[in-house]
Design a protein around this motif. Structure first.
Motif, PDB file in Angstrom:
ATOM      1  N   ARG A  52       0.827  -1.204   0.000  1.00 52.14           N
ATOM      2  CA  ARG A  52       0.000   0.000   0.000  1.00 52.14           C
ATOM      3  C   ARG A  52       0.864   1.259   0.000  1.00 52.14           C
ATOM      4  O   ARG A  52       1.886   1.309  -0.663  1.00 52.14           O
ATOM      5  N   GLY A  75      -2.273  -3.437  -5.102  1.00 50.17           N
ATOM      6  CA  GLY A  75      -3.313  -2.554  -5.613  1.00 50.17           C
ATOM      7  C   GLY A  75      -2.856  -1.933  -6.927  1.00 50.17           C
ATOM      8  O   GLY A  75      -1.682  -1.988  -7.288  1.00 50.17           O
ATOM      9  N   GLY A  98      -7.128  -6.247  -6.913  1.00 50.91           N
ATOM     10  CA  GLY A  98      -7.604  -6.525  -5.569  1.00 50.91           C
ATOM     11  C   GLY A  98      -9.069  -6.874  -5.546  1.00 50.91           C
ATOM     12  O   GLY A  98      -9.744  -6.912  -6.567  1.00 50.91           O
ATOM     13  N   SER A  99      -9.554  -7.121  -4.352  1.00 50.98           N
ATOM     14  CA  SER A  99     -10.959  -7.469  -4.150  1.00 50.98           C
ATOM     15  C   SER A  99     -11.640  -6.380  -3.345  1.00 50.98           C
ATOM     16  O   SER A  99     -11.050  -5.832  -2.409  1.00 50.98           O
ATOM     17  N   SER A 102     -13.397  -7.388   1.082  1.00 49.46           N
ATOM     18  CA  SER A 102     -12.935  -7.252   2.463  1.00 49.46           C
ATOM     19  C   SER A 102     -13.137  -5.837   2.993  1.00 49.46           C
ATOM     20  O   SER A 102     -13.598  -5.655   4.128  1.00 49.46           O
ATOM     21  N   ALA A 103     -12.790  -4.820   2.206  1.00 50.08           N
ATOM     22  CA  ALA A 103     -12.931  -3.443   2.674  1.00 50.08           C
ATOM     23  C   ALA A 103     -14.395  -3.073   2.875  1.00 50.08           C
ATOM     24  O   ALA A 103     -14.750  -2.397   3.844  1.00 50.08           O
ATOM     25  N   TYR A 282      -8.231  -4.341   4.188  1.00 48.75           N
ATOM     26  CA  TYR A 282      -7.721  -5.280   3.188  1.00 48.75           C
ATOM     27  C   TYR A 282      -7.012  -6.477   3.824  1.00 48.75           C
ATOM     28  O   TYR A 282      -6.497  -7.338   3.106  1.00 48.75           O
ATOM     29  N   VAL A 287      -6.998 -11.818   0.494  1.00 49.11           N
ATOM     30  CA  VAL A 287      -6.413 -10.652  -0.173  1.00 49.11           C
ATOM     31  C   VAL A 287      -4.897 -10.757  -0.209  1.00 49.11           C
ATOM     32  O   VAL A 287      -4.269 -10.502  -1.241  1.00 49.11           O
ATOM     33  N   TRP A 291      -2.683 -10.689  -3.560  1.00 49.31           N
ATOM     34  CA  TRP A 291      -1.733  -9.608  -3.790  1.00 49.31           C
ATOM     35  C   TRP A 291      -0.315 -10.123  -3.968  1.00 49.31           C
ATOM     36  O   TRP A 291       0.381  -9.740  -4.915  1.00 49.31           O
TER      37      TRP A 291
END
Length: 312
Positions: A52, A75, A98-99, A102-103, A282, A287, A291
């Motif tokens: 990140r 990301g 990413g997905s 989760s967030a 995340y 995840v 990633w």
């Protein structure tokens, strides 16, 4: 080739991908390294894998690490990487997909926590108290979604499942796109005035920095709840602490902050009616595996001369 994986706070990078498949030396750092320490330890690195925005990469850092030819960020967007500086120095920058699950799930967990006082009642129960406050049903209330992108649409869907009305606003949102997500497009001021719960899902940029300041928070309903799982600087922290301390807002659920990790002396740590999580929107096994597997794929593809998912 030397690959350095940075900021693996939870020691999951090696178990999340088969780094041994690379024809390279792979070093994983579990503690955050400031720029001077990073340069001192890894001056000869060819590849940096970033988690990140934890490690900003600017022109000065790239000049101090002249062997670096590839940056991989988790990301597909990283505001802490100077893409122009990388491009000027011939440094490739690649990302990972990413997905949104989760967030968005964490955002809704914070909504539920605030509405039903889960964190506060848990703390009270552990000290011998019983039923210290009154929660609220979400059904029939109004959710305001600031930023109806991939994450915002998921959160809107959760709200509809709970029987809430959904309002939405973002700078380029159309009425048709909002309606497709089950929301009504309204001006930002109207959203803040009508919503019982406001959830923030915009990308941090110069346009969105300070998007919700003192004036905007004052427009929110007395007792309204605010959830921010986007980026800390989107909400003015000092103004938020003031609105909570004065009792104007009913609570705030925050997963993101101006400075991360959150400083020990941050007023948010003692602000009333807050639920705080350490940027874990995340942080799930699925995840991380996605990633780091894609980060490894980026490195291998670049090493083979055919980089994928390039940002610069």
């Amino acid at each position: 080739m030397r690959v350095v994986v940075l900021d693996d706070y939870q020691d999951v990078a090696r178990s999340s991908a088969d780094w041994g498949s690379l024809d390279a030396e792979v070093v994983v750092e579990h503690e955050h390294l400031g720029p001077e320490e990073l340069v001192a330890r890894h001056r000869g690195a060819d590849v940096l894998v970033l988690m990140r925005e934890r490690t900003p990469v600017d022109a000065a850092l790239l000049d101090a690490l002249p062997e670096v030819r590839l940056l991989v960020t988790t990301g597909m967007r990283n505001a802490s990487v100077d893409l122009d500086a990388a491009r000027e120095r011939g440094v490739a920058v690649c990302g990972t997909e990413g997905s949104a699950s989760s967030a968005a799930e964490l955002a809704w967990a914070l909504v539920l926590d605030l509405a039903h006082r889960v964190t506060w009642e848990d703390a009270a129960l552990r000290t011998g108290r019983w039923q210290t406050g009154v929660g609220r049903d979400l059904a029939g209330l109004t959710l305001g979604v600031v930023g109806l992108g991939r994450l915002g649409r998921r959160v809107a869907a959760y709200a509809l499942a709970f029987g809430m009305e959904v309002l939405a606003w973002s700078q380029h949102l159309t009425a048709e796109a909002a309606a497709h997500a089950g929301a009504a497009l309204v001006p930002k001021d109207e959203l803040l005035e009508r919503a019982d719960v406001v959830s923030v899902h915009v990308v941090l940029s110069e346009r969105t920095r300070g998007l919700l300041g003192a004036a905007e928070l004052a427009r929110m309903k007395p007792g309204a709840l605010l959830v921010n799982t986007s980026r800390g600087p989107v909400v003015d922290e000092a103004a938020l602490v003031d609105a909570l301390s004065r009792g104007h807002l009913g609570g705030a659920g925050l997963d993101v902050f101006d400075r991360e990790p959150l400083p020990l002396d941050s007023p948010l740590r003692t602000a009333p009616r807050t639920v705080l999580t350490p940027h874990i929107g995340y942080v799930t096994d699925q995840v991380y595996r996605q990633w780091y597997a894609m980060a490894l794929e980026d490195v291998a593809a670049w090493q083979a001369g055919a980089p994928v998912r390039q940002l610069a």
